[in-house]
Design an enzyme around this catalytic site. Structure first.
Site, PDB file in Angstrom:
ATOM      1  NE  ARG A  68      -2.544  -1.545   3.310  1.00  0.00           N
ATOM      2  CZ  ARG A  68      -2.400  -2.832   3.628  1.00  0.00           C
ATOM      3  NH1 ARG A  68      -2.827  -3.768   2.804  1.00  0.00           N
ATOM      4  NH2 ARG A  68      -1.861  -3.188   4.774  1.00  0.00           N
ATOM      5  CD  GLU A 105      -1.307  -4.213  14.595  1.00  0.00           C
ATOM      6  OE1 GLU A 105      -1.244  -3.627  13.508  1.00  0.00           O
ATOM      7  OE2 GLU A 105      -2.226  -4.066  15.399  1.00  0.00           O
TER       8      GLU A 105
HETATM    9  P1  AMP Z   1       4.216  -2.114  11.513  1.00  0.00           P
HETATM   10  O1  AMP Z   1       5.484  -2.715  10.976  1.00  0.00           O
HETATM   11  O2  AMP Z   1       3.714  -2.821  12.730  1.00  0.00           O
HETATM   12  O3  AMP Z   1       4.361  -0.617  11.729  1.00  0.00           O
HETATM   13  O4  AMP Z   1       3.086  -2.353  10.432  1.00  0.00           O
HETATM   14  C1  AMP Z   1       2.922  -1.486   9.363  1.00  0.00           C
HETATM   15  C2  AMP Z   1       2.601  -2.226   8.099  1.00  0.00           C
HETATM   16  O5  AMP Z   1       1.622  -3.231   8.305  1.00  0.00           O
HETATM   17  C3  AMP Z   1       2.033  -1.287   7.062  1.00  0.00           C
HETATM   18  O6  AMP Z   1       2.571  -1.650   5.796  1.00  0.00           O
HETATM   19  C4  AMP Z   1       0.543  -1.493   7.129  1.00  0.00           C
HETATM   20  O7  AMP Z   1      -0.016  -1.515   5.826  1.00  0.00           O
HETATM   21  C5  AMP Z   1       0.359  -2.843   7.810  1.00  0.00           C
HETATM   22  N1  AMP Z   1      -0.540  -2.781   8.975  1.00  0.00           N
HETATM   23  C6  AMP Z   1      -0.192  -3.043  10.257  1.00  0.00           C
HETATM   24  N2  AMP Z   1      -1.231  -2.938  11.079  1.00  0.00           N
HETATM   25  C7  AMP Z   1      -2.284  -2.590  10.305  1.00  0.00           C
HETATM   26  C8  AMP Z   1      -3.656  -2.294  10.576  1.00  0.00           C
HETATM   27  N3  AMP Z   1      -4.164  -2.361  11.819  1.00  0.00           N
HETATM   28  N4  AMP Z   1      -4.456  -1.958   9.540  1.00  0.00           N
HETATM   29  C9  AMP Z   1      -3.949  -1.901   8.276  1.00  0.00           C
HETATM   30  N5  AMP Z   1      -2.666  -2.156   7.962  1.00  0.00           N
HETATM   31  C10 AMP Z   1      -1.834  -2.506   8.958  1.00  0.00           C
END
Ligand code: AMP
Length: 188
Positions: A68, A105
């Site tokens: 995205r 996550e």
């Molecule tokens: P992080 O590495 O935990 O900061 O996760 C960020 C990445 O995971 C981004 O590329 C987001 O598109 C995706 N992502 C993580 N959590 C979510 C969420 N709750 N909703 C949508 N996309 C998420």
């Protein structure tokens, strides 16, 4: 042509982001941006808002994170007069690449960048749709720095404040258009 804008930009963008509970696994409240992407004016305004804090940063390259992040990274690069560099999931890039692993996550993954994607000293803006724990963006920053690029900032549409992703970005200037609080719903 008359364009009618009702309410603040933030309110209008929030109204176009859909919460999907328990996706892609139980306990995750997924922020679905597809309604926003499908609204031409809102999408343009979201890209402009993500680019605007960085107009004075002399950005030479936008590192856009799969998948995205690609959707926002390319238009932001054109707004800033910068090139766009794909930061892709493991095994997707055709040429010799550097790899950084990171925790999501939900689960773990790895990102890659071509070894010649940016020249040393490039001024790079890292772009993704959402900052959650910060692992993804931090891995992208490390990849840029392995090429001796300088991360001048990180830009996100959404930041989930309760996960403290900013802490992982090690002082890189970071901006988000929308911040969501610990309930997963809109906060100040
Ligand atoms: P992080 O590495 O935990 O900061 O996760 C960020 C990445 O995971 C981004 O590329 C987001 O598109 C995706 N992502 C993580 N959590 C979510 C969420 N709750 N909703 C949508 N996309 C998420």
């Amino acid at each position: 042509m008359t364009i009618t804008r009702v309410g603040s930009l933030e309110d209008r963008l929030r109204a176009l982001i859909r919460d999907v509970p328990d996706y892609p696994r139980p306990g995750i409240l997924f922020k679905d941006i597809t309604p926003l992407l499908g609204d031409g004016l809102a999408f343009r305004e979201a890209c402009e808002a993500m680019a605007s804090p960085f107009h004075e940063y002399d950005v030479t390259h936008v590192a856009a994170i799969e998948s995205r992040g690609f959707l926002f990274g390319a238009p932001i690069a054109t707004l800033l007069g910068a090139g766009v560099v794909p930061v892709r999931k493991r095994g997707k890039l055709p040429y010799e690449s550097h790899l950084e692993e990171y925790a999501l996550e939900y689960g773990t993954d790895a990102l890659e960048i071509h070894i010649d994607a940016v020249p040393p000293g490039a001024r790079v803006l890292v772009v993704d749709d959402l900052l959650a724990t910060g692992g993804t963006a931090a891995a992208a920053c490390r990849l840029v720095e392995r090429l001796e690029g300088r991360v001048v900032g990180c830009s996100f549409l959404i930041r989930l404040a309760f996960l403290d992703g900013l802490g992982k970005l090690e002082g890189h200037p970071a901006a988000s258009v929308l911040t969501y609080g610990d309930s997963g719903s809109a906060s100040s």
